[in-house]
Design a protein around this motif. Structure first.
Motif, mmCIF file in Angstrom:
data_model
loop_
_atom_site.group_PDB
_atom_site.id
_atom_site.type_symbol
_atom_site.label_atom_id
_atom_site.label_comp_id
_atom_site.label_asym_id
_atom_site.label_seq_id
_atom_site.Cartn_x
_atom_site.Cartn_y
_atom_site.Cartn_z
ATOM 1 N N GLU A 268 0.823 -1.192 0.000
ATOM 2 C CA GLU A 268 0.000 0.000 0.000
ATOM 3 C C GLU A 268 0.868 1.258 0.000
ATOM 4 O OE1 GLU A 268 -3.578 -0.150 0.063
ATOM 5 O OE2 GLU A 268 -2.968 -2.162 -0.505
ATOM 6 N N ASN B 237 -6.065 4.025 -6.007
ATOM 7 C CA ASN B 237 -5.654 2.975 -5.089
ATOM 8 C C ASN B 237 -4.283 2.400 -5.393
ATOM 9 O OD1 ASN B 237 -6.418 1.155 -2.839
ATOM 10 N ND2 ASN B 237 -6.340 -0.448 -4.405
ATOM 11 N N GLN C 272 -10.751 -0.593 -9.558
ATOM 12 C CA GLN C 272 -11.322 -0.101 -8.314
ATOM 13 C C GLN C 272 -12.680 0.545 -8.567
ATOM 14 O OE1 GLN C 272 -8.198 3.165 -7.643
ATOM 15 N NE2 GLN C 272 -10.088 4.194 -6.994
ATOM 16 N N THR D 274 -9.021 -5.766 -2.019
ATOM 17 C CA THR D 274 -9.236 -4.840 -0.915
ATOM 18 C C THR D 274 -10.703 -4.453 -0.854
ATOM 19 O OG1 THR D 274 -7.005 -3.915 -1.127
ATOM 20 C CG2 THR D 274 -8.628 -2.597 0.053
ATOM 21 N N THR E 61 -12.881 -1.922 1.642
ATOM 22 C CA THR E 61 -12.757 -0.958 2.732
ATOM 23 C C THR E 61 -14.041 -0.163 2.891
ATOM 24 O OG1 THR E 61 -10.364 -0.712 2.527
ATOM 25 C CG2 THR E 61 -11.542 1.110 3.520
ATOM 26 N N ASP F 197 -11.180 -2.602 7.235
ATOM 27 C CA ASP F 197 -10.303 -2.895 6.103
ATOM 28 C C ASP F 197 -10.155 -4.409 5.959
ATOM 29 O OD1 ASP F 197 -8.738 -2.088 3.999
ATOM 30 O OD2 ASP F 197 -6.917 -1.831 5.179
ATOM 31 N N ARG G 136 -8.543 -7.465 3.625
ATOM 32 C CA ARG G 136 -7.555 -7.765 2.586
ATOM 33 C C ARG G 136 -7.540 -9.265 2.310
ATOM 34 N NH1 ARG G 136 -3.704 -4.150 2.038
ATOM 35 N NH2 ARG G 136 -3.721 -4.961 -0.074
ATOM 36 N N LYS H 53 -6.902 -14.392 3.963
ATOM 37 C CA LYS H 53 -7.403 -13.038 4.158
ATOM 38 C C LYS H 53 -7.158 -12.586 5.586
ATOM 39 C CE LYS H 53 -12.104 -14.751 5.028
ATOM 40 N NZ LYS H 53 -13.522 -14.682 4.583
ATOM 41 N N GLY I 56 -2.567 0.410 5.309
ATOM 42 C CA GLY I 56 -3.168 -0.907 5.380
ATOM 43 C C GLY I 56 -2.167 -2.047 5.429
ATOM 44 N N GLY J 128 -1.404 -6.358 4.914
ATOM 45 C CA GLY J 128 -1.635 -7.236 3.769
ATOM 46 C C GLY J 128 -0.708 -8.419 3.760
#
Length: 798
Positions: free
Chosen positions: A132, A145, A367, A419, A421, A447, A449, A483, A515, A517
Motif C-alpha cells: 500500500e 488505489n 477499483q 481490498t 474498505t 479494512d 484484505r 485473508k 493498510g 496485507g
C-alpha cells in the motif's frame, strides 16, 4: 559544479531565512497579482466563501474537503494554481515536488508512468500488488488505489494541493505521509477553445486541445480535452536500438456538467490515457561479472535485452460528482468512481543483453468507490460527516528469468490482492470566539484484505503467460489463499488562534494508518512449522507472508500569515510523527529448494520517529519598479527532517536482531530547499513573466541499507521560464528551461549484491571484487532524473 550549486542553494536559503521564514501557495505563484487570487473548485454551499476569498486576494483551498482560505487551514498545505504551473512550464505532477518541502515525487524505476511518492519520510516505491502507498493521490476527490498510471500529466488543471502529515480523518487509509490533490477545471458558462503546444529538445512535441460549451441557458455544459505528449529518448538501448527515456502518450477527457451557479453542481467525467513509451532501461554501475561488459559512458544508455512483453500502459475511468445545497445550512455531496489500468512492462534488472535476472511483468488494477458527505454550516460551526466504500483488486503476474542459474529457468508469481474498505468519518470546526476555534474529527475504518498467491518455477523459458513453454520445475513454493481484517480509529484535533487578521497560529494532533496485507513475493515454503505437524498450514503461511498495518501518531504546530497588505505571506510548521509497525517491503536473493532465486522480504520493522520543520514564504519585493504595474517577487521553501528508525528488527542467522543503527529512511533527504525569483510586468497590451528557480536536496538513500553506488549525494537544479501573455490572454508564448545546469542525479535503482546482514556493507572477494547475490553478472543498476530540457510553449485561447 555541484559545489557551486550547493553554494547557490545555501545563499537562497539564507535569503529566505532573512525574510523571516517561508511558505504557502503564494510562494508558488509566479503569476500576475490577479492570478494570486485563485478561487477553488468549491461546493455550492462554499461558493460564496470562495468568491469572497478570491475577491479579498485570499488563496482558497479544499484541504479539509470544504472551501476555505489557506491561511485558516490548520494543516501544512502547498498549493499550485494552474496559472503558476503554466508559467513554470510544469509538465507532470512530479514537477511540484522541487519547490515543496520534505516531498519526493518521482517516476518509479523501470517505468514511465508509475509514481513513487514520499512525504515527510513516508511512501512506497514498490508497485507490486499487496503493498500500500503511504501518500494518497486524488484526482477530483477520487482516490487512486494503485501507483500505476499515477504520474499525471498536467493539462486542463485548476490547481494541485500537497497536504503534508497524516490525513487519515478526511482522506482515510494510506495517507500517513500526506496526500496530493489534482483538481481539474470546471467548465465555463461561455463557449471556449484552448490550444497549446510545446516544442523542444530531444524531439519534444506536445499538443493539447480543450473545448467547452454551454447548452440552452448555460446550466448544461459539455467539455472535452485531448493531449498528445511525445518526446524522443534521452539515450538509447544499445541492444535493440530503441530510444531510452522517451515519451509516447495519448490522453483525453470528456465531461458533462449541470451547474446552475446556485445550489446544484453535477459533473460526469470520463478519461482515457494510453502510454506506448518504450521500456525504461537502467544504467549499470559496475562491469559485467561474467561477460566483462564495460560501464557505459552515457548514463541514459542501456543494454538490456528484454523486450517482452511489449511495454504499454492503458488507464481509464469515470466519475460522477454531485453537490446539492439543500438549504443555507446543509449541502449533500456524492462521489462515485470506477477506474481501471493495465500495464505490461519488461524490467531488465542487470541491464545487459543476456537473459539473467530479467522480469516480465503485468499490472492489472481495478477499483470502484463511493463516497457521500453531508456538509454543515451554521453560524460558527462548519464541518461534515460522511461514509466511504472501496472495492479494489490488483493482479501482478510476473516471471523472473534466471537462465544463468538453470537453463530456461524462471520463477513465476501470480499475485492477486483484493481490498474491501468501508469507513465513516466526521470533521467539524467551531469558532469559540472571533480569534479562537477548535476542530475535531475522527474516522473509523473496516479494512479487509485477501491475497491469492501462486509461485512456481518453470523450465522452457518461463510461464505460458509470457510465451514460455511452462514446464513445471518442482512443486509450487507458494500456493496461498488467505485473508485478514483490520479495524482502525483515526482521530484528529486542532486549536487555532488568530492573533490578528490574516494570521493563524495552530496546534494539531492526528493519527493515521497504512493498510496491512500479504507479501506477494514471499516464499510460503520457507514459513516456519510452528505447530510441528510437518505441514505448512495456510495459517502458518498467512502469518509468514502477512504484515500488519503501519500506524502513526503525529503532532504539529504551525503559523500562517498574510502580512503587509498581502506583500508578505508566511507559513511555518514544526512536526513530530511516531510510527509503529513500520512496513519495510523489499526483495533479496535467497535459496529455495536448492535453487538460487529471490524472495520477498516484508517486515513490520518496529518503530520510527520523524521530526522536522518546514517553511515557505512569498514576498513582493517591489512594485512599479521599472514600469507602472510591475512586481518583483521572491518565493522560497525550506524543509528539514530528522528521520530515523528507533527499532528495526530483522532475522540474522534465525535470530531477531535490532539493526536500527545501520538503517536509513529511504527517499527522504534531510534538507530540501528552493528559491524562486519572479518578475511580472506589463509589456505593450499584455504582460511578461520571468521566473527562475533553484531547488536543492541533500543526500538521499535509495533503500534502508546505505549503498555507495545507488545513493544520491546532495545536488541542485536550476529552472527558468519567460512567458508573454497578450491582453485578455488571447495568446501566449513562452520559453522554458528545466535542469539548465544538466545535473546528473539518481532517482532510484536495483541491487542484488551480497552485503553484510547487519551493517549492509557490500562484501568483496579476495580479488577485491563485489560479490553477486543473484545472477552471474551482478545487479547494481540506477535510473536518473531528466537532463537539461528546453522547450517553447505556444497557447491560443478563444
Amino acid at each position: 559544479m555541484a559545489r557551486n550549486q550547493l553554494i547557490v542553494a545555501l545563499r537562497l536559503g539564507a535569503g529566505i531565512a532573512a525574510l523571516g521564514a517561508a511558505v504557502p501557495l503564494q510562494a508558488q505563484a509566479t503569476t500576475t497579482p490577479a492570478d494570486d487570487a485563485m478561487p477553488a473548485t468549491a461546493a455550492p454551499a462554499d461558493q460564496a466563501a470562495a468568491d469572497a476569498g478570491a475577491a479579498d486576494g485570499d488563496i482558497v483551498v479544499t484541504a479539509r474537503r470544504r472551501a476555505e482560505s489557506l491561511v485558516n487551514v490548520p494543516i501544512a498545505v502547498t498549493a499550485f494554481s494552474g496559472a503558476a504551473l503554466e508559467n513554470q512550464g510544469a509538465l507532470d505532477i512530479t514537477d511540484v515536488a522541487s519547490t515543496t518541502p520534505n516531498v519526493t515525487l518521482e517516476v518509479s524505476r523501470g517505468t514511465n508512468s508509475t509514481l513513487s511518492a514520499f512525504i515527510r519520510g513516508i511512501g512506497q516505491q514498490d508497485p507490486v500488488a499487496g503493498f500500500e502507498p503511504g501518500v494518497g493521490i486524488y484526482v477530483d476527490d477520487v482516490y487512486l488505489n494503485r501507483p500505476q498510471a499515477a504520474v499525471l500529466d498536467i493539462y486542463d488543471v485548476e490547481r494541485i494541493e500537497v497536504l503534508r502529515g497524516p490525513q487519515g480523518t478526511l482522506y482515510g487509509r494510506n495517507t500517513t505521509g500526506g496526500a496530493v490533490k489534482y483538481v481539474t477545471r470546471r467548465l465555463s458558462d461561455r463557449t471556449e477553445l484552448h490550444l497549446k503546444g510545446n516544442f523542444g529538445t530531444d524531439k519534444q512535441a506536445d499538443g493539447i486541445v480543450s473545448a467547452s460549451t454551454p447548452v440552452g441557458n448555460g446550466t448544461l455544459r459539455f467539455g472535452a480535452a485531448l493531449a498528445r505528449l511525445s518526446r524522443g529518448g534521452f539515450g538509447k538501448n544499445l541492444t535493440n536500438g530503441l530510444d531510452n527515456y522517451n515519451k509516447d502518450v495519448w490522453a483525453g477527457r470528456l465531461s458533462a456538467e449541470v451547474n446552475n451557479d446556485d445550489n446544484v453542481f453535477v459533473r460526469l467525467t470520463g478519461d482515457y490515457t494510453k502510454d506506448d513509451s518504450n521500456p525504461r532501461g537502467g544504467h549499470r554501475l559496475i562491469p559485467g561479472q561474467l561477460s566483462g561488459a564495460p560501464v557505459l559512458a552515457h548514463v541514459y544508455d542501456t543494454q538490456g535485452g528484454l523486450n517482452t512483453p511489449e511495454q504499454s500502459v492503458k488507464s481509464y475511468g469515470a466519475s460522477l460528482f454531485g453537490e446539492f445545497q439543500l438549504n443555507d445550512m446543509l449541502t449533500f455531496r456524492s462521489i462515485t468512481a470506477y477506474r481501471k489500468d493495465n500495464s505490461k512492462t519488461p524490467i531488465d534488472f542487470d541491464a545487459l543483453p543476456a537473459a539473467d535476472v530479467d522480469v516480465a511483468g503485468i499490472y492489472n488494477n481495478r477499483q470502484t468507490s463511493q463516497e457521500v458527505q453531508l456538509l454543515v454550516k451554521s453560524g460558527g460551526l462548519n464541518g461534515l460527516v460522511g461514509a466511504y466504500y472501496l472495492d479494489a483488486s490488483a493482479a501482478t503476474p510476473f516471471d523472473v528469468r534466471l537462465f544463468t542459474t538453470v537453463a530456461g529457468l524462471s520463477a513465476f508469481t501470480n499475485a492477486v490482492a483484493k481490498t474491501n474498505t468501508t469507513a465513516v468519518f466526521g470533521d467539524f470546526t467551531y469558532d469559540l470566539a472571533d480569534q479562537l476555534s477548535f476542530s475535531a474529527g475522527a474516522r473509523y475504518t473496516w479494512d479487509n484484505r485477501r491475497a491469492i498467491i501462486l509461485r512456481q518455477n518453470y523450465l522452457g523459458g518461463g510461464s505460458t503467460v509470457f510465451g514460455g513453454a511452462g514446464i513445471p520445475f518442482g512443486t509450487p513454493s507458494t500456493n496461498f489463499n488467505g485473508k485478514k481484517s483490520f479495524q482502525k480509529f483515526t482521530p484528529r484535533a486542532s486549536i487555532s488562534f488568530k492573533p490578528a487578521p490574516g494570521q493563524n497560529l495552530y496546534v494539531s494532533y492526528a493519527k493515521g494508518f497504512k493498510g496491512g496485507g500479504f507479501d506477494p513475493r514471499g516464499v510460503g515454503a520457507n514459513a516456519p512449522d510452528t505447530n510441528g505437524n510437518g505441514v505448512k498450514d495456510q495459517d502458518e503461511v498467512a502469518n509468514f507472508l502477512g504484515f500488519k498495518p503501519e500506524s502513526v501518531k503525529s503532532s504539529e504546530v504551525g503559523y500562517q500569515a498574510s502580512l503587509l497588505d498581502r506583500r508578505l505571506n508566511l507559513a511555518l510548521a514544526a512536526f513530530r510523527a511516531d510510527y509503529t509497525d513500520v512496513q519495510i517491503p523489499g526483495s533479496a536473493a535467497c535459496t529455495t529448494g536448492g535453487i538460487a532465486t529471490f524472495c520477498g522480504v516484508t517486515t513490520n520493522a518496529g518503530k520510527a520517529r520523524f521530526q522536522g520543520v518546514e517553511a515557505e514564504a512569498s514576498a513582493k519585493l517591489a512594485r512599479n519598479l521599472a514600469a507602472s504595474g510591475d512586481a518583483l517577487t521572491l518565493s522560497g521553501s525550506l524543509g528539514y527532517i530528522d528521520a530515523k528508525f528507533r527499532q528495526y528488527i530483522t532475522n540474522i542467522a534465525s535470530k531477531p536482531t535490532d539493526v536500527a543503527g545501520f538503517r536509513h529512511v529511504q527517499n527522504t533527504p534531510k534538507w530540501t530547499a528552493s528559491g524562486t525569483l519572479a518578475y511580472d510586468a506589463p509589456v505593450g497590451t499584455g504582460r511578461i513573466n520571468l521566473n527562475s528557480t533553484v531547488a536543492y536536496k541533500s543526500k538521499t538513500y535509495q533503500f534502508e541499507i546505505a549503498n555507495p553506488y545507488l545513493d544520491q549525494p546532495s545536488y541542485a537544479t536550476w529552472d527558468a521560464s519567460l512567458v508573454y501573455r497578450s491582453a485578455n490572454n488571447r495568446w501566449n508564448i513562452g520559453i522554458h528551461g528545466k535542469n539548465l545546469t544538466d545535473t546528473r542525479y539518481k532517482t532510484s535503482g536495483y541491487t542484488f549484491m551480497t552485503a553484510d546482514a547487519t551493517t549492509g556493507v557490500l562484501v568483496r572477494n579476495a580479488a577485491g571484487n563485489l560479490v553477486s547475490a543473484l545472477g552471474k553478472e551482478g545487479v547494481l543498476t540506477v535510473f536518473y532524473g531528466n537532463p537539461r530540457q528546453v522547450f517553447l510553449s505556444v497557447g491560443l485561447n478563444f
